[in-house]
Design an enzyme around this catalytic site. Structure first.
Site, PDB file in Angstrom:
ATOM      1  N   ARG A  17       0.839  -1.203   0.000  1.00 54.45           N
ATOM      2  CA  ARG A  17       0.000   0.000   0.000  1.00 54.45           C
ATOM      3  C   ARG A  17       0.874   1.252   0.000  1.00 54.45           C
ATOM      4  O   ARG A  17       1.033   1.923  -1.005  1.00 54.45           O
ATOM      5  CB  ARG A  17      -0.950  -0.011   1.207  1.00 54.45           C
ATOM      6  CG  ARG A  17      -2.103   0.991   1.102  1.00 54.45           C
ATOM      7  CD  ARG A  17      -1.750   2.417   1.488  1.00 54.45           C
ATOM      8  NE  ARG A  17      -1.244   2.531   2.841  1.00 54.45           N
ATOM      9  CZ  ARG A  17      -0.813   3.676   3.383  1.00 54.45           C
ATOM     10  NH1 ARG A  17      -0.834   4.799   2.675  1.00 54.45           N
ATOM     11  NH2 ARG A  17      -0.334   3.715   4.621  1.00 54.45           N
ATOM     12  N   ASP A  18       1.467   1.556   1.111  1.00 57.22           N
ATOM     13  CA  ASP A  18       2.266   2.780   1.212  1.00 57.22           C
ATOM     14  C   ASP A  18       3.465   2.734   0.273  1.00 57.22           C
ATOM     15  O   ASP A  18       3.862   3.747  -0.301  1.00 57.22           O
ATOM     16  CB  ASP A  18       2.723   2.961   2.661  1.00 57.22           C
ATOM     17  CG  ASP A  18       3.138   4.390   2.973  1.00 57.22           C
ATOM     18  OD1 ASP A  18       3.320   5.173   2.038  1.00 57.22           O
ATOM     19  OD2 ASP A  18       3.279   4.708   4.156  1.00 57.22           O
ATOM     20  N   HIS A 208       4.081   4.189  12.774  1.00 51.83           N
ATOM     21  CA  HIS A 208       4.288   4.127  11.326  1.00 51.83           C
ATOM     22  C   HIS A 208       5.265   5.252  11.007  1.00 51.83           C
ATOM     23  O   HIS A 208       4.884   6.429  10.990  1.00 51.83           O
ATOM     24  CB  HIS A 208       2.963   4.325  10.599  1.00 51.83           C
ATOM     25  CG  HIS A 208       3.077   4.329   9.108  1.00 51.83           C
ATOM     26  ND1 HIS A 208       2.660   3.275   8.316  1.00 51.83           N
ATOM     27  CD2 HIS A 208       3.562   5.264   8.245  1.00 51.83           C
ATOM     28  CE1 HIS A 208       2.887   3.568   7.045  1.00 51.83           C
ATOM     29  NE2 HIS A 208       3.435   4.769   6.976  1.00 51.83           N
ATOM     30  N   HIS A 210       8.602   7.097   8.849  1.00 54.22           N
ATOM     31  CA  HIS A 210       9.287   7.268   7.570  1.00 54.22           C
ATOM     32  C   HIS A 210      10.736   7.669   7.832  1.00 54.22           C
ATOM     33  O   HIS A 210      11.059   8.192   8.895  1.00 54.22           O
ATOM     34  CB  HIS A 210       8.577   8.318   6.721  1.00 54.22           C
ATOM     35  CG  HIS A 210       7.287   7.839   6.132  1.00 54.22           C
ATOM     36  ND1 HIS A 210       7.010   7.886   4.784  1.00 54.22           N
ATOM     37  CD2 HIS A 210       6.191   7.285   6.708  1.00 54.22           C
ATOM     38  CE1 HIS A 210       5.811   7.390   4.548  1.00 54.22           C
ATOM     39  NE2 HIS A 210       5.289   7.024   5.709  1.00 54.22           N
ATOM     40  N   CYS A 241       3.622   9.777   1.120  1.00 53.71           N
ATOM     41  CA  CYS A 241       2.234  10.222   1.043  1.00 53.71           C
ATOM     42  C   CYS A 241       2.060  11.189  -0.129  1.00 53.71           C
ATOM     43  O   CYS A 241       2.761  12.205  -0.201  1.00 53.71           O
ATOM     44  CB  CYS A 241       1.823  10.911   2.350  1.00 53.71           C
ATOM     45  SG  CYS A 241       0.156  11.607   2.322  1.00 53.71           S
ATOM     46  N   ASN A 250       9.299   4.837   3.533  1.00 59.30           N
ATOM     47  CA  ASN A 250       9.093   4.219   4.831  1.00 59.30           C
ATOM     48  C   ASN A 250      10.406   3.673   5.365  1.00 59.30           C
ATOM     49  O   ASN A 250      11.385   3.516   4.636  1.00 59.30           O
ATOM     50  CB  ASN A 250       8.123   3.033   4.693  1.00 59.30           C
ATOM     51  CG  ASN A 250       6.718   3.460   4.371  1.00 59.30           C
ATOM     52  OD1 ASN A 250       5.930   3.737   5.248  1.00 59.30           O
ATOM     53  ND2 ASN A 250       6.387   3.487   3.089  1.00 59.30           N
TER      54      ASN A 250
END
Length: 307
Positions: A17-18, A208, A210, A241, A250
């Site tokens: 996803r990310d 979460h 980065h 994002c 990430n």
């Protein structure tokens, strides 16, 4: 001074996803190849896609098609990110009731990400959590820009704590604090984690993070030392994002595994297989990955003498 570390942590792989949301769209079959390599690492939780506007995030427009194939991998806890009730309804209809509902702690990011204020987004937690629960799933509130916002600047601790408390009151089962632009540092991680825990006793609080400014692994270690055991990471260190200027990769799954396993903390992941998955991702996206460990060739790559 000895490190105070838990015996084990629970890593969630978010690369599907990310990691992919800023990339050019990949064929669904290619995503499933990546997923197969990711599951082979031993990871128990995977954020597999997001149900958001395909116009805004075209790389994830095939969310339903991906979810339809998840029966190939029994025993893995799959979840999907949603940004509103419409996306949550799509996820549940597709057969994935375990939702990560992203809410922004700042108005600037909330308007860019969801076209509404932060308070409006938090208020929707009630309906989204109820939808997940009615379908037999769970609702995790992901608090974006928990430390800093690219539009509004530093996010006050009290603001993030208030968002977390209200999300739990409205039905969120667990929380995850997002360093959306990779700007936080270890001391601030500890401060916020402690404050959120105090406000939401008994609720699991994950992170979460980065690595945009190089402090990602240090922040992971700080979080783990104060007892955080739910950690997001993306194979190869991909990600960012699309609605937050300056957000980049990430923390890399392989680097987290290397650091924690080498420090005596079990992750349940096989490092060689994580590195193999990173190679699959690199071929799929067609460019190099941010992960230092991937570029170095692994934990113990032999050094070839010159000459």
């Amino acid at each position: 001074m000895p490190l105070h570390l838990p015996p084990a942590v629970d890593l969630r792989e978010v690369g599907l996803r990310d990691g992919l949301q800023l990339e050019a769209p990949l064929p669904t079959a290619t995503k499933l190849e990546i997923l197969d390599a990711v599951v082979a690492t031993g990871v128990r939780r995977v954020e597999v896609t997001s149900f958001v506007s395909p116009t805004a995030v075209p790389a994830l427009a095939d969310a339903e098609q991906v979810v339809a194939e998840l029966g190939r991998w029994p025993g893995v806890a799959f979840s999907a990110l949603v940004a509103g009730f419409g996306g949550a309804r799509r996820a549940v209809a597709a057969g994935l009731p375990h939702l990560e509902y992203v809410v922004s702690a700042s108005d600037g990011h909330s308007r860019a990400n969801a076209r509404r204020t932060s308070d409006e987004a938090v208020a929707a937690t009630r309906d989204i959590a109820a939808l997940a629960h009615d379908a037999g799933g769970r609702c995790e509130a992901i608090i974006a820009v928990a430390w800093d916002c690219p539009f509004d600047g530093p996010t006050p601790v009290a603001r993030t704590v208030d968002v977390a408390r209200r999300a739990v009151d409205l039905g969120a089962d667990q929380l995850c604090l997002g360093d959306t632009i990779g700007s936080t540092v270890p001391g601030r991680v500890v401060e916020l984690v402690d404050a959120v825990r105090d406000a939401c006793p008994g609720v699991d609080v994950g992170v979460h993070l980065h690595n945009s400014r190089g402090a990602g692994l240090a922040c992971v270690l700080a979080a783990v030392q104060v007892g955080v055991t739910s950690i997001d990471a993306a194979v190869g260190g991909l990600g960012g994002c699309p609605f937050a200027p300056g957000a980049s990769g990430n923390i890399a799954t392989e680097e987290v595994v290397h650091m924690l396993e080498g420090s005596g903390v079990r992750t349940g992941l096989d490092l060689d297989r994580v590195l193999a998955a990173a190679a699959v991702v690199e071929r799929a996206v067609g460019h190099g990955l941010p992960s230092n460990l991937h570029r170095a060739g692994g934990a113990a790559r032999p050094i070839t003498p010159a000459g």
